[in-house]
Write a protein that holds these residues in place. Structure first.
Motif, PDB file in Angstrom:
ATOM      1  N   LEU A   1       4.151   3.934  -0.205  1.00 20.30           N
ATOM      2  CA  LEU A   1       4.373   3.248  -1.479  1.00 20.30           C
ATOM      3  C   LEU A   1       4.968   1.858  -1.257  1.00 20.30           C
ATOM      4  CD1 LEU A   1       4.609   3.255  -4.618  1.00 20.30           C
ATOM      5  CD2 LEU A   1       6.834   4.342  -4.334  1.00 20.30           C
ATOM      6  N   LEU A   2       5.950   1.758  -0.384  1.00 23.00           N
ATOM      7  CA  LEU A   2       6.585   0.471  -0.104  1.00 23.00           C
ATOM      8  C   LEU A   2       5.633  -0.475   0.617  1.00 23.00           C
ATOM      9  CD1 LEU A   2      10.049   1.824   1.101  1.00 23.00           C
ATOM     10  CD2 LEU A   2       9.573   0.727  -1.091  1.00 23.00           C
ATOM     11  N   SER A   3       4.960   0.039   1.634  1.00 19.44           N
ATOM     12  CA  SER A   3       4.026  -0.791   2.402  1.00 19.44           C
ATOM     13  C   SER A   3       2.880  -1.269   1.523  1.00 19.44           C
ATOM     14  CB  SER A   3       3.486   0.021   3.585  1.00 19.44           C
ATOM     15  OG  SER A   3       2.433  -0.644   4.227  1.00 19.44           O
ATOM     16  N   HIS A   4       2.304  -0.341   0.763  1.00 18.50           N
ATOM     17  CA  HIS A   4       1.188  -0.688  -0.120  1.00 18.50           C
ATOM     18  C   HIS A   4       1.610  -1.686  -1.189  1.00 18.50           C
ATOM     19  CE1 HIS A   4      -1.113   0.043  -3.902  1.00 18.50           C
ATOM     20  NE2 HIS A   4      -2.135  -0.076  -3.078  1.00 18.50           N
ATOM     21  N   GLY A   5       2.822  -1.558  -1.701  1.00 16.63           N
ATOM     22  CA  GLY A   5       3.290  -2.492  -2.715  1.00 16.63           C
ATOM     23  C   GLY A   5       3.253  -3.923  -2.237  1.00 16.63           C
ATOM     24  N   ALA A   6       3.629  -4.143  -0.977  1.00 10.38           N
ATOM     25  CA  ALA A   6       3.637  -5.508  -0.445  1.00 10.38           C
ATOM     26  C   ALA A   6       2.224  -6.040  -0.256  1.00 10.38           C
ATOM     27  CB  ALA A   6       4.405  -5.536   0.882  1.00 10.38           C
ATOM     28  N   PHE A   7       1.369  -5.299   0.444  1.00 12.13           N
ATOM     29  CA  PHE A   7       0.057  -5.894   0.733  1.00 12.13           C
ATOM     30  C   PHE A   7      -0.881  -5.858  -0.475  1.00 12.13           C
ATOM     31  CE2 PHE A   7      -0.749  -1.557   2.700  1.00 12.13           C
ATOM     32  CZ  PHE A   7      -1.836  -1.171   1.916  1.00 12.13           C
ATOM     33  N   LYS A   8      -0.669  -4.927  -1.430  1.00  6.75           N
ATOM     34  CA  LYS A   8      -1.541  -4.937  -2.606  1.00  6.75           C
ATOM     35  C   LYS A   8      -1.158  -6.071  -3.556  1.00  6.75           C
ATOM     36  CE  LYS A   8      -4.512  -2.966  -3.009  1.00  6.75           C
ATOM     37  NZ  LYS A   8      -4.791  -1.596  -3.342  1.00  6.75           N
ATOM     38  N   ALA A   9       0.130  -6.351  -3.690  1.00  4.01           N
ATOM     39  CA  ALA A   9       0.530  -7.519  -4.482  1.00  4.01           C
ATOM     40  C   ALA A   9      -0.041  -8.784  -3.867  1.00  4.01           C
ATOM     41  CB  ALA A   9       2.054  -7.602  -4.557  1.00  4.01           C
ATOM     42  N   LEU A  10      -0.006  -8.869  -2.560  1.00 10.69           N
ATOM     43  CA  LEU A  10      -0.573 -10.031  -1.870  1.00 10.69           C
ATOM     44  C   LEU A  10      -2.077 -10.129  -2.105  1.00 10.69           C
ATOM     45  CD1 LEU A  10      -0.537 -12.396   0.070  1.00 10.69           C
ATOM     46  CD2 LEU A  10      -0.440 -10.776   1.982  1.00 10.69           C
ATOM     47  N   LEU A  11      -2.775  -9.014  -2.055  1.00  6.36           N
ATOM     48  CA  LEU A  11      -4.227  -9.038  -2.273  1.00  6.36           C
ATOM     49  C   LEU A  11      -4.569  -9.547  -3.667  1.00  6.36           C
ATOM     50  CD1 LEU A  11      -5.319  -5.686  -0.577  1.00  6.36           C
ATOM     51  CD2 LEU A  11      -6.057  -7.980   0.077  1.00  6.36           C
ATOM     52  N   PHE A  12      -3.877  -9.071  -4.679  1.00  7.62           N
ATOM     53  CA  PHE A  12      -4.197  -9.513  -6.037  1.00  7.62           C
ATOM     54  C   PHE A  12      -3.827 -10.976  -6.260  1.00  7.62           C
ATOM     55  CE2 PHE A  12      -4.705  -5.056  -7.402  1.00  7.62           C
ATOM     56  CZ  PHE A  12      -5.807  -5.218  -8.224  1.00  7.62           C
ATOM     57  N   LEU A  13      -2.671 -11.379  -5.772  1.00  9.57           N
ATOM     58  CA  LEU A  13      -2.271 -12.772  -5.989  1.00  9.57           C
ATOM     59  C   LEU A  13      -3.170 -13.723  -5.193  1.00  9.57           C
ATOM     60  CD1 LEU A  13       1.617 -12.452  -6.050  1.00  9.57           C
ATOM     61  CD2 LEU A  13       0.004 -12.478  -7.954  1.00  9.57           C
ATOM     62  N   ALA A  14      -3.583 -13.326  -4.006  1.00 13.50           N
ATOM     63  CA  ALA A  14      -4.538 -14.145  -3.256  1.00 13.50           C
ATOM     64  C   ALA A  14      -5.891 -14.168  -3.966  1.00 13.50           C
ATOM     65  CB  ALA A  14      -4.700 -13.599  -1.833  1.00 13.50           C
ATOM     66  N   ALA A  15      -6.296 -13.040  -4.534  1.00 16.90           N
ATOM     67  CA  ALA A  15      -7.537 -13.017  -5.304  1.00 16.90           C
ATOM     68  C   ALA A  15      -7.456 -13.969  -6.487  1.00 16.90           C
ATOM     69  CB  ALA A  15      -7.823 -11.597  -5.790  1.00 16.90           C
ATOM     70  N   GLY A  16      -6.275 -14.077  -7.099  1.00 18.96           N
ATOM     71  CA  GLY A  16      -6.115 -15.026  -8.188  1.00 18.96           C
ATOM     72  C   GLY A  16      -6.337 -16.456  -7.739  1.00 18.96           C
ATOM     73  N   VAL A  17      -5.846 -16.800  -6.554  1.00 18.16           N
ATOM     74  CA  VAL A  17      -6.068 -18.148  -6.009  1.00 18.16           C
ATOM     75  C   VAL A  17      -7.562 -18.369  -5.758  1.00 18.16           C
ATOM     76  CG1 VAL A  17      -5.594 -19.670  -4.055  1.00 18.16           C
ATOM     77  CG2 VAL A  17      -3.768 -18.267  -5.004  1.00 18.16           C
ATOM     78  N   ILE A  18      -8.232 -17.352  -5.230  1.00 19.48           N
ATOM     79  CA  ILE A  18      -9.666 -17.476  -4.952  1.00 19.48           C
ATOM     80  C   ILE A  18     -10.448 -17.640  -6.250  1.00 19.48           C
ATOM     81  CG2 ILE A  18     -11.665 -16.266  -3.988  1.00 19.48           C
ATOM     82  CD1 ILE A  18      -9.679 -14.866  -2.080  1.00 19.48           C
ATOM     83  N   ILE A  19     -10.114 -16.831  -7.249  1.00 17.53           N
ATOM     84  CA  ILE A  19     -10.783 -16.945  -8.548  1.00 17.53           C
ATOM     85  C   ILE A  19     -10.543 -18.324  -9.144  1.00 17.53           C
ATOM     86  CG2 ILE A  19     -10.793 -16.057 -10.913  1.00 17.53           C
ATOM     87  CD1 ILE A  19     -10.065 -13.305  -9.706  1.00 17.53           C
ATOM     88  N   HIS A  20      -9.318 -18.800  -9.007  1.00 16.51           N
ATOM     89  CA  HIS A  20      -8.964 -20.128  -9.512  1.00 16.51           C
ATOM     90  C   HIS A  20      -9.788 -21.207  -8.823  1.00 16.51           C
ATOM     91  CE1 HIS A  20      -5.936 -23.623  -9.234  1.00 16.51           C
ATOM     92  NE2 HIS A  20      -6.438 -23.665 -10.444  1.00 16.51           N
ATOM     93  N   ALA A  21     -10.032 -21.052  -7.537  1.00 15.27           N
ATOM     94  CA  ALA A  21     -10.772 -22.068  -6.785  1.00 15.27           C
ATOM     95  C   ALA A  21     -12.280 -21.940  -6.969  1.00 15.27           C
ATOM     96  CB  ALA A  21     -10.423 -21.967  -5.298  1.00 15.27           C
TER      97      ALA A  21
END
Length: 664
Positions: A331-351
């Protein structure tokens, strides 16, 4: 300041920030961002202090009775043990990153003040769930998260997709919450209290009279909140909300609440072997099915949504084999990398101006436009695929190791069948996870065709948090030797057998997907690409982009995933169409539940209008006719009344004579 006081302030500060944001945000725009970010950051600092003081040692307990109930008491109680302290830190980190990220991502959104306040309220509710020592107080936070998700998923309420997704999320989770509430009451009646410590003590003394029934009722609510089969269908549709909301829901709040609840009350579920087997089957179906669906999705956020469902399946699988530590570690490990995946996806969508992987595969040089997102998402995808030495490898191996331990008969209190179910499904999912992670990386960053649009440098508030989250995604696994002291003491180090099997399967999945991509790309190269037009979204992604590419007719609709360069289509074959539609579960539920309910509603409406109302109308018609007849007799003419009186007198006289004659 005592640890108890600090712990009370942790959920209270975001709540006060939310209240202030709702009251003052519209009239004082300059206060919106400070009220969004500062209370959450302060709560994070206090959560870290609470964790440092708790230190994985004896749990911190405090309680005061709210009001006499006359039966089972309800108390405002705190119960902070090692894993509660760490989960609170995770919530604070992710929520702070989301709030900072959102200041840039939604900077032109006119509804940003209400959005920021709802995110703060969402954070406060999850922290209340984490620290609560009383199940009724936990339920308050549980339900507040449900209503916050409704508003946040429907943030772009102008679009029918967002309105439908918010309503679906609310209704599906409520469907699970009804039996969940009944289960809480049954548990409290058996244990004589809503206090977590009292309930766990009662379980240890064998005080539960109906452990299987209680566990199954509670699992219904867990399936809804944590998007587990069969109540998982709301989560992919919830991607209609803003991308930062997806990061918050998937990484640290709502979907994590169900797993956290089971981990908190694991002895209750472990008291029933049947409940553990049901939990194992639920986890296995969720893991494998969601991984197959992720391999067929075209929307980058839906890929990540199905990924979340599968990773939550790993967590519930660990709980099914009785290992609380492995579940919370993941749960802790997934929380970090899944938040990163979504926020990075937001940057990609933005670009890129699109959510579509098919559209991204038709632009060249996207990784050069967003280098921060490229490198950090690569780290997060490697963690998701459980490639050593990234954090996902250690946490996923803890789950698989616990499953192997149970399957081989070393866990006397857990059925070996549960271990085998979780182990086999977990290994299969490791293969599929690496496949869809590789597919996403290749399609998003290694496209061909027109140059990617240049929207300029991404805002610092969006890129900085990516690197903050990349650190635990890379290095959190190094805490594997320390974390057992914070949990139940069981070792979390990877075991040789599952490590070799799972890593080998993950590498095989990635390599096969890469080979399929090379093959499909070579085939697609024979068809000339048209120009790709993408929607400009340079002002922070205030509207989630949709694919609007124009291209050669041979490619079909870019947003429909009918892309000849898509390796997922080649790998899944005939299964691709079904997986892309989530195996038509929504259609099944529509046929089994929605249409019968609608038919019953139509029948009730018919009976009400054509049967019940007929009697009502008849009951009103008869007096109305009688009144009409009487009204016509009331002419107001005295002569008419005298004539009627005389006629009546004559009639009575004649009747009297006839009666007398008959008597004689």
């Amino acid at each position: 300041m005592t640890t108890t006081t600090l712990a009370i302030l942790v959920p209270l500060l975001p709540f006060l920030g939310a209240a202030a944001g709702l009251l003052l945000g519209r009239r004082n725009p300059g206060l919106v961002r400070p009220l969004a970010v500062l209370p959450t950051l302060t709560a994070l600092v206090l959560a870290v202090l609470v964790a440092a003081r708790q230190g994985g040692g004896r749990a911190v307990d405090a309680a005061t009775e709210l009001t006499p109930t006359g039966s089972v008491p309800i108390e405002l109680a705190l119960h902070i043990d090692g894993f509660a302290a760490l989960v609170a830190v995770l919530v604070g980190v992710v929520a702070s990153c989301v709030q900072i990220y959102s200041t840039a991502y939604l900077r032109e959104d006119p509804r940003y003040p209400s959005y920021a306040a709802l995110v703060s309220l969402f954070t406060s509710a999850m922290l209340l769930v984490v620290y609560s020592g009383d199940l009724m107080v936990l339920l308050v936070g549980w339900e507040i998260m449900g209503i916050c998700s409704y508003f946040l998923v429907g943030h772009y309420w102008e679009t029918p997709e967002a309105r439908a997704a918010s309503l679906k999320a609310f209704l599906v989770t409520k469907l699970g919450d009804v039996p969940f509430l009944i289960g809480l009451f049954a548990l409290a009646v058996d244990a004589g209290s809503f206090r977590v410590t009292t309930i766990l003590a009662a379980v240890g003394d064998g005080g539960l009279d109906h452990p299987t029934l209680i566990a199954l009722l509670l699992l219904a609510g867990v399936a809804g909140k944590s998007a587990q089969f069969p109540l998982h269908t709301w989560l992919p549709d919830a991607m209609a909300g803003p991308t930062p909301v997806s990061a918050l829901i998937h990484a640290a709040t709502m979907v994590a609440a169900g797993v956290y609840f089971v981990a908190r009350l694991l002895p209750v579920f472990a008291a029933s072997g049947a409940a553990l087997v049901v939990l194992a089957v639920m986890a296995a179906v969720t893991m494998a099915g969601s991984a197959l669906a992720a391999l067929a999705q075209d929307d980058i956020k839906r890929v990540l949504a199905y990924s979340t469902i599968g990773q939550l399946g790993y967590m519930t699988g660990a709980l099914a084999v009785g290992d609380q530590g492995a579940a919370v570690f993941h749960l802790l490990s997934h929380g970090a990398f899944k938040a990163l995946l979504f926020l990075a996806a937001g940057v990609i969508i933005h670009a890129a101006g699109t959510n579509s992987l098919a559209a991204m595969s038709r632009v060249r040089g996207l990784r050069d436009r967003v280098p921060d997102a490229y490198w950090t998402m690569t780290v997060a995808l490697l963690a998701l695929a459980a490639i050593p030495p990234f954090s996902g490898f250690f946490s996923k191996e803890a789950v698989l190791g616990a499953a192997e331990h149970t399957a081989t008969g070393h866990a006397a209190s857990v059925p070996a069948a549960a271990g085998w179910i979780v182990l086999v499904a977990g290994l299969l999912t490791a293969l599929l996870t690496a496949a869809y992670a590789t597919r996403l990386w290749l399609l998003a960053f290694h496209g061909r065709g027109a140059d990617a649009p240049d929207h300029g440098k991404q805002p610092l508030a969006m890129t900085a948090v990516l690197w903050v989250l990349a650190v635990p995604s890379l290095a959190f696994g190094l805490t594997v030797g320390v974390l057992p002291d914070w949990f139940d003491g069981r070792a979390l180090t990877p075991t040789l057998t599952t490590s070799v099997l799972a890593t080998g399967l993950a590498l095989a999945g990635g390599l096969v997907t890469y080979g399929a991509w090379r093959h499909t790309t070579a085939l697609a190269a024979r068809v000339p690409l048209g120009a790709v037009a993408v929607s400009p979204d340079a002002d922070g992604g205030q509207v989630e982009a949709e694919a609007i590419a124009s291209h050669a007719p041979a490619y079909g609709d870019v947003a429909s995933a009918h892309d000849p360069a898509d390796p997922g289509r080649l790998l899944l074959g005939p299964l691709h169409r079904h997986a892309a539609g989530g195996f038509r579960l929504d259609a099944v539920y529509t046929a089994l539940f929605v249409r019968p309910v609608q038919a019953a509603a139509r029948l009730v409406r018919f009976l009400d209008r054509e049967v019940v109302e007929t009697y009502v109308r008849g009951a009103g018609t008869a007096p109305r006719w009688l009144g009409t007849a009487v009204r016509r007799a009331q002419t107001g003419n005295v002569q008419t009344y005298l004539s009627a009186l005389l006629a009546g007198t004559v009639v009575l006289a004649v009747a009297a004579v006839l009666v007398a004659t008959a008597g004689a």
